[in-house]
Motif scaffolding. Structure first.
Motif, mmCIF file in Angstrom:
data_model
loop_
_atom_site.group_PDB
_atom_site.id
_atom_site.type_symbol
_atom_site.label_atom_id
_atom_site.label_comp_id
_atom_site.label_asym_id
_atom_site.label_seq_id
_atom_site.Cartn_x
_atom_site.Cartn_y
_atom_site.Cartn_z
ATOM 1 N N TYR A 87 0.834 -1.205 0.000
ATOM 2 C CA TYR A 87 0.000 0.000 0.000
ATOM 3 C C TYR A 87 0.866 1.252 0.000
ATOM 4 O O TYR A 87 1.992 1.260 0.500
ATOM 5 C CB TYR A 87 -0.948 -0.006 1.211
ATOM 6 C CG TYR A 87 -1.897 -1.180 1.196
ATOM 7 C CD1 TYR A 87 -2.868 -1.296 0.196
ATOM 8 C CD2 TYR A 87 -1.812 -2.186 2.156
ATOM 9 C CE1 TYR A 87 -3.732 -2.386 0.160
ATOM 10 C CE2 TYR A 87 -2.668 -3.277 2.127
ATOM 11 C CZ TYR A 87 -3.626 -3.371 1.117
ATOM 12 O OH TYR A 87 -4.466 -4.449 1.080
ATOM 13 N N THR A 88 0.310 2.311 -0.559
ATOM 14 C CA THR A 88 1.035 3.581 -0.638
ATOM 15 C C THR A 88 1.006 4.289 0.711
ATOM 16 O O THR A 88 0.221 3.930 1.600
ATOM 17 C CB THR A 88 0.406 4.485 -1.700
ATOM 18 O OG1 THR A 88 -0.930 4.826 -1.288
ATOM 19 C CG2 THR A 88 0.353 3.795 -3.064
ATOM 20 N N ALA A 89 1.851 5.309 0.833
ATOM 21 C CA ALA A 89 1.883 6.095 2.068
ATOM 22 C C ALA A 89 0.528 6.742 2.329
ATOM 23 O O ALA A 89 0.079 6.837 3.484
ATOM 24 C CB ALA A 89 2.977 7.152 1.973
ATOM 25 N N GLN A 90 -0.140 7.174 1.255
ATOM 26 C CA GLN A 90 -1.453 7.798 1.410
ATOM 27 C C GLN A 90 -2.484 6.799 1.919
ATOM 28 O O GLN A 90 -3.313 7.117 2.780
ATOM 29 C CB GLN A 90 -1.922 8.388 0.067
ATOM 30 C CG GLN A 90 -3.257 9.142 0.144
ATOM 31 C CD GLN A 90 -3.226 10.288 1.142
ATOM 32 O OE1 GLN A 90 -2.322 11.120 1.106
ATOM 33 N NE2 GLN A 90 -4.190 10.330 2.060
ATOM 34 N N GLN A 91 -2.427 5.566 1.403
ATOM 35 C CA GLN A 91 -3.367 4.536 1.868
ATOM 36 C C GLN A 91 -3.129 4.192 3.334
ATOM 37 O O GLN A 91 -4.087 4.019 4.102
ATOM 38 C CB GLN A 91 -3.237 3.281 0.990
ATOM 39 C CG GLN A 91 -3.837 3.443 -0.405
ATOM 40 C CD GLN A 91 -3.565 2.236 -1.286
ATOM 41 O OE1 GLN A 91 -2.438 1.752 -1.368
ATOM 42 N NE2 GLN A 91 -4.605 1.749 -1.952
ATOM 43 N N HIS A 92 -1.848 4.082 3.725
ATOM 44 C CA HIS A 92 -1.540 3.833 5.139
ATOM 45 C C HIS A 92 -2.098 4.964 6.004
ATOM 46 O O HIS A 92 -2.661 4.716 7.083
ATOM 47 C CB HIS A 92 -0.024 3.722 5.348
ATOM 48 C CG HIS A 92 0.560 2.426 4.884
ATOM 49 N ND1 HIS A 92 0.224 1.211 5.438
ATOM 50 C CD2 HIS A 92 1.474 2.149 3.907
ATOM 51 C CE1 HIS A 92 0.902 0.244 4.840
ATOM 52 N NE2 HIS A 92 1.675 0.792 3.892
ATOM 53 N N ALA A 93 -1.959 6.185 5.535
ATOM 54 C CA ALA A 93 -2.481 7.337 6.283
ATOM 55 C C ALA A 93 -3.998 7.269 6.376
ATOM 56 O O ALA A 93 -4.591 7.588 7.425
ATOM 57 C CB ALA A 93 -2.049 8.639 5.604
ATOM 58 N N ASN A 94 -4.665 6.833 5.292
ATOM 59 C CA ASN A 94 -6.129 6.703 5.299
ATOM 60 C C ASN A 94 -6.578 5.647 6.298
ATOM 61 O O ASN A 94 -7.571 5.838 7.020
ATOM 62 C CB ASN A 94 -6.634 6.341 3.902
ATOM 63 C CG ASN A 94 -6.473 7.482 2.913
ATOM 64 O OD1 ASN A 94 -6.351 8.646 3.316
ATOM 65 N ND2 ASN A 94 -6.480 7.169 1.627
#
Length: 705
Positions: A216-223
């Protein structure tokens, strides 16, 4: 279905998963009745029919999909990522039939991921002996999957399992067990939208452990983190609630499926044995007695085959010098390659005996008891009971043992274990110890049966263990961490060892020792022979002129030792001699001469290179008198200044202590770097171990000389 099925073997530790993997694939790997034996996934191929084969991946053992250590996290990483090269078309979940309820917890989680599953009930023969009867057909009906009864140890049920695998569809048929949506419904719905999935449990697992997944991308982890924060998603509480709900569901499934007619007798035999072997007081004495038995066997059982091997290599050297033409190639072959290789092969009987006896202890289940007994002691020295597994494994080799430290979830415990495991005496030190002990300890028996040499060998191993726990205790205060560690371990029941596995272990370890060490030894022996045979031309010319004059004088006393003296002087002035002389001032306070110094240098490639180096050095040193064994040559070696034997008790013990503590293994340095991802730790390890070796040897020699 595809021509090649991709299958993942999943199961709790100690369910026989790795044994089944070996039987299905025909590949051989480490097998032991020992929790946590599988660290990395392993792959092999199995032929299901004339037109179909399966690629089988053996995943690390785990009690649930929630990882407690690095290796356990591999399981969900493989199952969650469809792009992963090991992502399976089918899961074979291996369960212990003697403890089915506990094992089905993992099954119920895997089933909810909606990957096709076949349930392999292993150890059904043991379950029947213990009075546990399982209605296989009813269990299959309730779970909605194929269930196959097998016994990997006795190789029964394998054909039925292969048939079940071949008949499995790519569509999941299992019945979802638990309605996980009730735990965090709103959070799961939002995660499902991000993941574009309709699987509630998959979304729940991603929320629990997305940080372990690199897909997963950094943005997905943040989500995901934002969802957890918004819905007060507390992983530990939700995992506990889920586990309770799953056990409640499994109790319903298993009602009427399992009939336990031997509940009172179950594990009774193991419990009776454990009351003695794991006794707080007697358990440690029994363990020490077993260790002494192993070391005594290493000396007494190997004596005859070692003598045969020594004699064979002595005969080869004698006949070689007798019949082969004189020259550089003959000397290189006999004094370099044959002498160096003979110094290693002679120790095969001892290596084979060591690994055979360790294999028996693992297979019977006793090694697991040792880790249990040592847990409280290890905690006092800054490690957990899980540290015992790598440390015991270090008796064989530190490299796989350091890798197995991945099982330790606490960072501080893991680092300390990695830092001290190489101090535990490994099999590479065994040839060094046994060679030196045979030189300095008389082959006598106390009370007619207690070998003094075996006691000395056991003493060296105990010294290494004491050193390891002492260093761990110091590091306990030097390395700071706030994590809490715990130790949960299931003790397997006692079983008869698989003799085929014991024999295979003897063969495989001996072969590995010869081929892995042999390649290093031959390379070192060739280089060393060249360095020991050649030197600065002006020096060698002076030596030739000197001995030519002596021969012309026809002094019978001098002529009788002419060849030996000339060889010794040439060796001393060779490139190897110059190298040894350059470090002699540093090692002389330890009781070592320049020849031992050369062996110390070559040993940094591999500890066992010491024996091959000494064999090569003394073969070159003796000129044409090359018929004796390496032990004979070293026993007869004298100090030219004093005329006394070089290998006295003080020198021999000092040298053994140096090898006990020094970091003389490049493979270990490399694996510590790989496991810690930093040069800081292997550098610290090399420095402190070398310092320990030097100081211990210095004290020992100065005190004993």
């Amino acid at each position: 279905m595809a021509t090649t099925l991709k299958i993942a073997l999943v199961g709790n530790p100690n369910t026989g998963k790795s044994t089944l993997f070996n039987l299905l694939t025909g590949l051989n790997q480490k097998i032991g009745n020992f929790p946590g034996i599988t660290v990395d996934k392993k792959t092999g191929f199995c032929k299901l029919s004339a037109k179909q084969q399966a690629e089988i991946v053996d995943l690390p053992g785990t009690y649930s999909l929630y990882p407690k250590s690095r290796d356990e996290s591999i399981v969900f990483q493989v199952l969650a990522d469809k792009k992963n090269s090991s992502h399976p078309d089918l899961i074979v979940l291996v369960a212990d039939a003697t403890n089915l309820r506990r094992n089905l917890l993992l099954y119920s989680q895997v089933a909810d991921l909606r990957i096709p599953v076949v349930l392999a009930l292993n150890m059904t023969d043991m379950a029947n002996k213990e009075g546990i009867n399982i209605n296989i057909d009813e269990l299959s009906k309730r779970l909605g999957i194929q269930v196959v009864a097998i016994s990997a140890r006795s190789k029964t049920g394998l054909d039925a399992l292969k048939q079940a695998i071949a008949n499995t569809t790519t569509i999941p048929t299992q019945v979802n067990g638990t309605d996980v949506n009730v735990f965090a419904a709103a959070a799961i719905d939002e995660a499902k939208a991000i993941l574009a999935t309709d699987n509630d449990y998959f979304a729940l697992q991603i929320l629990h452990q997305h940080e372990h997944l690199e897909i997963y991308t950094a943005q997905q982890h943040a989500n995901f983190e934002q969802i957890k924060k918004a819905h007060q998603f507390e992983s530990s509480k939700l995992q506990a609630a889920e586990t309770i709900a799953r056990y409640r569901y499994l109790s319903t499934v298993l009602t009427g499926v399992i009939e336990d007619t031997g509940a009172l007798k179950k594990f009774a035999f193991s419990d009776k044995i454990d009351s003695v072997l794991t006794n707080r007081f007697w358990g440690f004495f029994i363990f020490l007695f077993i260790l002494f038995f192993i070391f005594n066997a290493i000396f007494s059982w190997s004596e005859y085959p070692m003598s045969l091997i020594e004699g064979a290599f002595g005969w080869i050297a004698k006949k070689g010098h007798q019949y082969l033409p004189d020259g550089m190639l003959t000397n290189l072959l006999l004094d370099g390659v044959v002498a160096g290789l003979g110094g290693i092969i002679v120790f095969i009987p001892q290596i084979a005996i060591l690994f055979a006896l360790i294999s028996i202890l693992e297979d019977t289940g006793y090694m697991a008891r040792v880790t249990f007994m040592m847990d409280k002691i290890m905690r006092k020295f800054g490690m957990s009971g899980k540290s015992v597994v790598p440390m015991i494994g270090s008796f064989a080799c530190a490299v796989p043992s350091i890798m197995s430290a991945r099982n330790i979830e606490n960072w501080k415990d893991r680092i300390i274990t990695i830092m001290v495991s190489p101090l535990v005496s490994c099999s590479a030190r065994l040839p060094v110890y046994t060679l030196l002990i045979s030189l300095i300890i008389p082959d006598t028996k106390l009370f007619g049966f207690i070998s003094m040499q075996a006691l000395a060998l056991m003493g060296m191993y105990l010294i290494s263990i004491i050193a390891a726990v002492t260093v761990a205790f110091v590091m306990k205060f030097m390395i700071k961490a706030t994590e809490k560690s715990y130790f949960i371990m299931e003790l397997p029941v006692y079983r008869m060892p698989r003799w085929s596995n014991v024999l295979f272990t003897m063969y495989e370890k001996s072969k590995t020792f010869v081929f892995e060490a042999g390649k290093v030894i031959i390379a070192i022996s060739i280089v060393l022979w060249v360095m020991a045979t050649y030197g600065p031309s002006e020096k060698f010319e002076q030596i030739e002129t000197k001995y030519a004059k002596i021969e012309m004088q026809k002094d019978s006393v001098q002529i009788s030792t002419l060849e030996r003296d000339k060889s010794a002087e040439k060796l001393e002035n060779s490139y190897a001699g110059i190298l040894g002389r350059s470090i002699e001032p540093v090692i002389k306070p330890l009781g070592f001469d320049w020849k031992i110094g050369i062996a110390l240098i070559t040993s940094f490639a591999a500890r066992e290179a010491f024996v091959g180096t000494m064999a090569t050095i003394y073969s070159v040193d003796n000129g044409e008198e090359n018929t004796g064994t390496i032990r004979d040559k070293m026993r007869e070696a004298t100090n030219p200044e004093t005329g006394l034997p070089i290998f006295t008790f003080a020198t021999g013990f000092s040298l053994m202590l140096f090898y006990a503590f020094a970091m003389q293994c490049m493979s270990t340095v490399a694996v510590v770097y790989r496991e810690t991802k930093s040069w800081k730790w292997p550098l610290i390890q090399t420095v402190y171990m070398t310092a320990m070796a030097y100081v211990a040897s210095l004290i020992a020699y100065q005190f004993l000389k």
